[in-house]
Design a protein around this motif. Structure first.
Motif, PDB file in Angstrom:
ATOM      1  N   THR A   1     122.205 -32.904 -89.172  1.00 59.41           N
ATOM      2  CA  THR A   1     122.469 -32.785 -87.733  1.00 59.41           C
ATOM      3  C   THR A   1     121.702 -31.612 -87.132  1.00 59.41           C
ATOM      4  OG1 THR A   1     124.645 -33.793 -87.970  1.00 59.41           O
ATOM      5  CG2 THR A   1     124.288 -32.462 -85.997  1.00 59.41           C
ATOM      6  N   GLN A   2     121.753 -30.453 -87.781  1.00 64.93           N
ATOM      7  CA  GLN A   2     121.044 -29.271 -87.277  1.00 64.93           C
ATOM      8  C   GLN A   2     119.541 -29.513 -87.216  1.00 64.93           C
ATOM      9  OE1 GLN A   2     122.206 -26.122 -89.954  1.00 64.93           O
ATOM     10  NE2 GLN A   2     123.939 -25.515 -88.686  1.00 64.93           N
ATOM     11  N   THR A   3     119.009 -30.124 -88.255  1.00 67.29           N
ATOM     12  CA  THR A   3     117.564 -30.358 -88.305  1.00 67.29           C
ATOM     13  C   THR A   3     117.140 -31.351 -87.237  1.00 67.29           C
ATOM     14  OG1 THR A   3     117.604 -29.901 -90.678  1.00 67.29           O
ATOM     15  CG2 THR A   3     115.647 -30.988 -89.811  1.00 67.29           C
ATOM     16  N   LEU A   4     117.901 -32.426 -87.072  1.00 68.39           N
ATOM     17  CA  LEU A   4     117.570 -33.403 -86.031  1.00 68.39           C
ATOM     18  C   LEU A   4     117.651 -32.774 -84.647  1.00 68.39           C
ATOM     19  CD1 LEU A   4     119.361 -36.528 -87.513  1.00 68.39           C
ATOM     20  CD2 LEU A   4     116.904 -36.326 -87.044  1.00 68.39           C
TER      21      LEU A   4
ATOM     22  N   LEU B   1     114.574 -30.634 -84.111  1.00 66.86           N
ATOM     23  CA  LEU B   1     113.398 -31.471 -83.883  1.00 66.86           C
ATOM     24  C   LEU B   1     113.412 -32.076 -82.480  1.00 66.86           C
ATOM     25  CD1 LEU B   1     113.142 -33.269 -87.341  1.00 66.86           C
ATOM     26  CD2 LEU B   1     111.650 -31.483 -86.442  1.00 66.86           C
ATOM     27  N   GLU B   2     114.595 -32.371 -81.986  1.00 69.23           N
ATOM     28  CA  GLU B   2     114.721 -32.885 -80.620  1.00 69.23           C
ATOM     29  C   GLU B   2     114.368 -31.791 -79.612  1.00 69.23           C
ATOM     30  OE1 GLU B   2     118.000 -35.186 -77.796  1.00 69.23           O
ATOM     31  OE2 GLU B   2     118.687 -34.167 -79.607  1.00 69.23           O
ATOM     32  N   VAL B   3     114.856 -30.579 -79.836  1.00 66.43           N
ATOM     33  CA  VAL B   3     114.565 -29.455 -78.941  1.00 66.43           C
ATOM     34  C   VAL B   3     113.056 -29.190 -78.882  1.00 66.43           C
ATOM     35  CG1 VAL B   3     114.798 -26.940 -78.698  1.00 66.43           C
ATOM     36  CG2 VAL B   3     116.812 -28.339 -79.154  1.00 66.43           C
ATOM     37  N   ASP B   4     112.390 -29.308 -80.035  1.00 63.59           N
ATOM     38  CA  ASP B   4     110.947 -29.063 -80.098  1.00 63.59           C
ATOM     39  C   ASP B   4     110.120 -30.242 -79.586  1.00 63.59           C
ATOM     40  OD1 ASP B   4     111.306 -26.523 -81.092  1.00 63.59           O
ATOM     41  OD2 ASP B   4     110.952 -27.082 -83.180  1.00 63.59           O
ATOM     42  N   GLY B   5     110.775 -31.343 -79.239  1.00 66.15           N
ATOM     43  CA  GLY B   5     110.058 -32.487 -78.698  1.00 66.15           C
ATOM     44  C   GLY B   5     109.402 -33.359 -79.746  1.00 66.15           C
ATOM     45  N   LEU B   6     109.873 -33.267 -80.994  1.00 63.99           N
ATOM     46  CA  LEU B   6     109.278 -34.051 -82.075  1.00 63.99           C
ATOM     47  C   LEU B   6     109.994 -35.377 -82.298  1.00 63.99           C
ATOM     48  CD1 LEU B   6     108.643 -31.094 -84.521  1.00 63.99           C
ATOM     49  CD2 LEU B   6     106.980 -32.230 -83.052  1.00 63.99           C
ATOM     50  N   VAL B   7     111.277 -35.440 -81.944  1.00 65.42           N
ATOM     51  CA  VAL B   7     112.031 -36.691 -82.031  1.00 65.42           C
ATOM     52  C   VAL B   7     112.815 -36.895 -80.738  1.00 65.42           C
ATOM     53  CG1 VAL B   7     112.306 -36.603 -84.552  1.00 65.42           C
ATOM     54  CG2 VAL B   7     114.109 -35.729 -83.096  1.00 65.42           C
ATOM     55  N   THR B   8     113.108 -38.144 -80.474  1.00 65.59           N
ATOM     56  CA  THR B   8     114.009 -38.462 -79.368  1.00 65.59           C
ATOM     57  C   THR B   8     115.296 -39.022 -79.959  1.00 65.59           C
ATOM     58  OG1 THR B   8     113.088 -40.684 -79.141  1.00 65.59           O
ATOM     59  CG2 THR B   8     112.192 -38.977 -77.698  1.00 65.59           C
ATOM     60  N   ARG B   9     116.364 -38.739 -79.281  1.00 60.94           N
ATOM     61  CA  ARG B   9     117.690 -39.198 -79.698  1.00 60.94           C
ATOM     62  C   ARG B   9     118.173 -40.146 -78.617  1.00 60.94           C
ATOM     63  NH1 ARG B   9     123.049 -37.144 -78.574  1.00 60.94           N
ATOM     64  NH2 ARG B   9     124.432 -37.520 -80.342  1.00 60.94           N
ATOM     65  N   THR B  10     118.537 -41.353 -79.020  1.00 58.03           N
ATOM     66  CA  THR B  10     119.017 -42.347 -78.070  1.00 58.03           C
ATOM     67  C   THR B  10     120.437 -42.737 -78.439  1.00 58.03           C
ATOM     68  OG1 THR B  10     116.766 -43.198 -77.838  1.00 58.03           O
ATOM     69  CG2 THR B  10     118.555 -44.608 -77.041  1.00 58.03           C
TER      70      THR B  10
ATOM     71  N   ARG C   1     109.801 -23.619 -88.867  1.00 53.86           N
ATOM     72  CA  ARG C   1     110.584 -24.831 -88.673  1.00 53.86           C
ATOM     73  C   ARG C   1     109.977 -25.997 -89.427  1.00 53.86           C
ATOM     74  NH1 ARG C   1     113.034 -25.925 -83.621  1.00 53.86           N
ATOM     75  NH2 ARG C   1     114.418 -24.338 -84.412  1.00 53.86           N
ATOM     76  N   ILE C   2     108.683 -26.238 -89.271  1.00 51.44           N
ATOM     77  CA  ILE C   2     108.101 -27.444 -89.851  1.00 51.44           C
ATOM     78  C   ILE C   2     107.849 -27.323 -91.347  1.00 51.44           C
ATOM     79  CG2 ILE C   2     107.121 -28.226 -87.676  1.00 51.44           C
ATOM     80  CD1 ILE C   2     104.390 -27.262 -88.639  1.00 51.44           C
ATOM     81  N   SER C   3     107.978 -26.120 -91.901  1.00 51.18           N
ATOM     82  CA  SER C   3     107.803 -25.979 -93.351  1.00 51.18           C
ATOM     83  C   SER C   3     109.107 -26.251 -94.108  1.00 51.18           C
ATOM     84  CB  SER C   3     107.269 -24.584 -93.701  1.00 51.18           C
ATOM     85  OG  SER C   3     108.202 -23.591 -93.361  1.00 51.18           O
ATOM     86  N   ASP C   4     110.162 -26.546 -93.396  1.00 50.53           N
ATOM     87  CA  ASP C   4     111.443 -26.864 -94.012  1.00 50.53           C
ATOM     88  C   ASP C   4     111.365 -28.240 -94.676  1.00 50.53           C
ATOM     89  OD1 ASP C   4     114.549 -26.319 -94.010  1.00 50.53           O
ATOM     90  OD2 ASP C   4     114.277 -28.408 -93.364  1.00 50.53           O
ATOM     91  N   LYS C   5     111.905 -28.356 -95.885  1.00 42.35           N
ATOM     92  CA  LYS C   5     111.820 -29.631 -96.614  1.00 42.35           C
ATOM     93  C   LYS C   5     112.500 -30.767 -95.862  1.00 42.35           C
ATOM     94  CE  LYS C   5     115.875 -29.090 -99.557  1.00 42.35           C
ATOM     95  NZ  LYS C   5     116.370 -28.970-100.910  1.00 42.35           N
TER      96      LYS C   5
END
Length: 158
Positions: A82-85, A88-97, A32-36
Protein backbone atom coordinates in the motif's frame (compact mmCIF):
# COMPACT_ATOMS: atom_id res chain seq x y z
CA UNK A 1 10.68 40.36 -18.59
CA UNK A 2 10.26 37.30 -20.79
CA UNK A 3 7.80 34.60 -19.92
CA UNK A 4 8.94 30.98 -20.03
CA UNK A 5 6.69 28.08 -20.82
CA UNK A 6 6.33 25.16 -18.44
CA UNK A 7 8.36 23.02 -20.87
CA UNK A 8 11.18 25.59 -20.86
CA UNK A 9 11.20 25.70 -17.05
CA UNK A 10 11.34 21.87 -16.90
CA UNK A 11 14.19 21.82 -19.43
CA UNK A 12 16.14 24.35 -17.35
CA UNK A 13 15.49 22.41 -14.15
CA UNK A 14 16.55 19.15 -15.85
CA UNK A 15 19.95 20.59 -16.71
CA UNK A 16 20.42 21.83 -13.16
CA UNK A 17 19.72 18.47 -11.44
CA UNK A 18 22.86 16.64 -10.35
CA UNK A 19 22.43 13.56 -8.17
CA UNK A 20 26.02 13.88 -6.99
CA UNK A 21 25.11 17.11 -5.20
CA UNK A 22 23.91 16.63 -1.64
CA UNK A 23 20.68 18.62 -1.81
CA UNK A 24 19.55 17.50 -5.26
CA UNK A 25 15.94 16.26 -5.25
CA UNK A 26 16.83 13.59 -7.80
CA UNK A 27 18.48 11.72 -4.92
CA UNK A 28 15.07 11.24 -3.33
CA UNK A 29 13.75 9.87 -6.60
CA UNK A 30 16.73 7.52 -6.96
CA UNK A 31 16.13 6.33 -3.42
CA UNK A 32 12.48 5.65 -4.21
CA UNK A 33 13.00 3.81 -7.49
CA UNK A 34 15.88 1.70 -6.16
CA UNK A 35 13.49 -0.02 -3.75
CA UNK A 36 12.93 -3.69 -4.63
CA UNK A 37 9.16 -3.39 -4.28
CA UNK A 38 9.07 -0.50 -6.76
CA UNK A 39 11.01 -2.57 -9.29
CA UNK A 40 8.71 -5.56 -8.80
CA UNK A 41 5.51 -3.49 -8.96
CA UNK A 42 6.68 -1.86 -12.18
CA UNK A 43 7.55 -5.28 -13.61
CA UNK A 44 4.17 -6.69 -12.60
CA UNK A 45 2.23 -3.78 -14.11
CA UNK A 46 4.49 -3.78 -17.15
CA UNK A 47 5.06 -6.52 -19.66
CA UNK A 48 6.38 -8.97 -17.07
CA UNK A 49 3.31 -9.05 -14.86
CA UNK A 50 1.10 -12.03 -14.19
CA UNK A 51 -0.81 -12.99 -17.27
CA UNK A 52 -4.30 -14.28 -17.70
CA UNK A 53 -4.67 -17.73 -19.24
CA UNK A 54 -4.33 -17.49 -23.01
CA UNK A 55 -2.49 -14.15 -22.89
CA UNK A 56 1.01 -14.22 -24.31
CA UNK A 57 3.89 -13.18 -22.04
CA UNK A 58 5.17 -9.72 -22.90
CA UNK A 59 2.06 -8.37 -24.59
CA UNK A 60 2.56 -5.11 -22.78
CA UNK A 61 1.40 -3.37 -19.66
CA UNK A 62 -2.03 -3.82 -18.17
CA UNK A 63 -3.97 -2.66 -15.17
CA UNK A 64 -4.07 -4.94 -12.15
CA UNK A 65 -6.24 -5.14 -9.08
CA UNK A 66 -4.62 -4.74 -5.70
CA UNK A 67 -5.28 -8.40 -4.89
CA UNK A 68 -3.53 -9.52 -8.12
CA UNK A 69 -0.49 -7.42 -7.26
CA UNK A 70 -0.48 -8.79 -3.73
CA UNK A 71 -0.51 -12.39 -4.96
CA UNK A 72 2.19 -11.70 -7.56
CA UNK A 73 4.53 -9.99 -5.08
CA UNK A 74 5.12 -12.85 -2.70
CA UNK A 75 6.50 -11.62 0.60
CA UNK A 76 5.22 -8.05 0.32
CA UNK A 77 3.18 -7.10 3.36
CA UNK A 78 -0.11 -5.30 2.84
CA UNK A 79 1.37 -2.22 4.51
CA UNK A 80 4.47 -2.21 2.28
CA UNK A 81 2.47 -2.75 -0.90
CA UNK A 82 0.00 0.00 0.00
CA UNK A 83 2.76 2.47 0.93
CA UNK A 84 4.73 1.74 -2.22
CA UNK A 85 1.69 2.06 -4.49
CA UNK A 86 0.77 5.37 -2.82
CA UNK A 87 4.28 6.74 -3.31
CA UNK A 88 4.27 5.67 -6.96
CA UNK A 89 0.92 7.40 -7.42
CA UNK A 90 2.23 10.60 -5.79
CA UNK A 91 5.25 10.55 -8.13
CA UNK A 92 2.98 10.12 -11.15
CA UNK A 93 4.25 6.65 -12.05
CA UNK A 94 0.96 4.79 -11.53
CA UNK A 95 -2.68 5.71 -11.58
CA UNK A 96 -5.18 4.33 -9.11
CA UNK A 97 -8.73 3.80 -10.30
CA UNK A 98 -11.57 3.09 -7.89
CA UNK A 99 -14.68 1.47 -9.35
CA UNK A 100 -17.78 1.65 -7.15
CA UNK A 101 -18.72 -2.00 -7.08
CA UNK A 102 -19.53 -4.26 -4.16
CA UNK A 103 -16.90 -4.68 -2.91
CA UNK A 104 -15.06 -1.65 -4.32
CA UNK A 105 -12.61 -2.52 -7.09
CA UNK A 106 -9.26 -0.72 -7.07
CA UNK A 107 -6.92 -1.10 -10.03
CA UNK A 108 -3.45 0.24 -10.70
CA UNK A 109 -1.87 1.02 -14.03
CA UNK A 110 1.38 2.53 -15.23
CA UNK A 111 1.29 6.12 -16.51
CA UNK A 112 3.39 7.20 -19.49
CA UNK A 113 6.06 8.29 -17.01
CA UNK A 114 5.83 4.92 -15.28
CA UNK A 115 6.11 3.13 -18.63
CA UNK A 116 9.33 4.97 -19.42
CA UNK A 117 10.78 3.91 -16.05
CA UNK A 118 9.43 0.38 -16.50
CA UNK A 119 11.63 -0.10 -19.58
CA UNK A 120 14.73 0.73 -17.55
CA UNK A 121 13.67 -1.36 -14.55
CA UNK A 122 12.74 -4.34 -16.73
CA UNK A 123 16.27 -4.34 -18.14
CA UNK A 124 17.67 -4.18 -14.61
CA UNK A 125 15.43 -7.03 -13.44
CA UNK A 126 16.42 -9.13 -16.47
CA UNK A 127 20.10 -8.41 -15.81
CA UNK A 128 19.73 -9.53 -12.19
CA UNK A 129 18.01 -12.76 -13.22
CA UNK A 130 20.52 -13.46 -16.03
CA UNK A 131 23.60 -12.86 -13.87
CA UNK A 132 22.49 -14.17 -10.49
CA UNK A 133 24.43 -17.44 -10.81
CA UNK A 134 27.62 -15.49 -11.57
CA UNK A 135 27.07 -13.20 -8.58
CA UNK A 136 26.42 -16.19 -6.32
CA UNK A 137 29.63 -17.85 -7.55
CA UNK A 138 31.59 -14.67 -6.76
CA UNK A 139 30.01 -14.50 -3.32
CA UNK A 140 31.01 -18.11 -2.65
CA UNK A 141 34.57 -17.47 -3.87
CA UNK A 142 34.81 -14.38 -1.68
CA UNK A 143 33.47 -16.21 1.37
CA UNK A 144 35.94 -19.09 0.85
CA UNK A 145 38.86 -16.70 0.40
CA UNK A 146 37.95 -14.80 3.55
CA UNK A 147 37.36 -17.99 5.52
CA UNK A 148 40.85 -19.22 4.54
CA UNK A 149 42.32 -15.82 5.35
CA UNK A 150 40.58 -15.73 8.75
CA UNK A 151 41.80 -19.25 9.51
CA UNK A 152 45.40 -18.33 8.63
CA UNK A 153 45.17 -15.23 10.77
CA UNK A 154 43.87 -17.16 13.79
CA UNK A 155 46.73 -19.69 13.46
CA UNK A 156 49.36 -16.95 13.45
CA UNK A 157 47.96 -15.29 16.56
CA UNK A 158 47.95 -18.49 18.62
Amino acid sequence: MSTRTAAQRRAEARTSYNAFMEGCPSRQLLDRISDKWVALILAALGSDGPHRPGVEHGEGPRSMRYSELSRRLAGASQKMLTQTLRSLEVDGLVTRTVTPTVPVTVTYELTDLGLSLNRVMADLKDWAEDHMSEVLAHRDDHARAHAASDEEQSLTTE
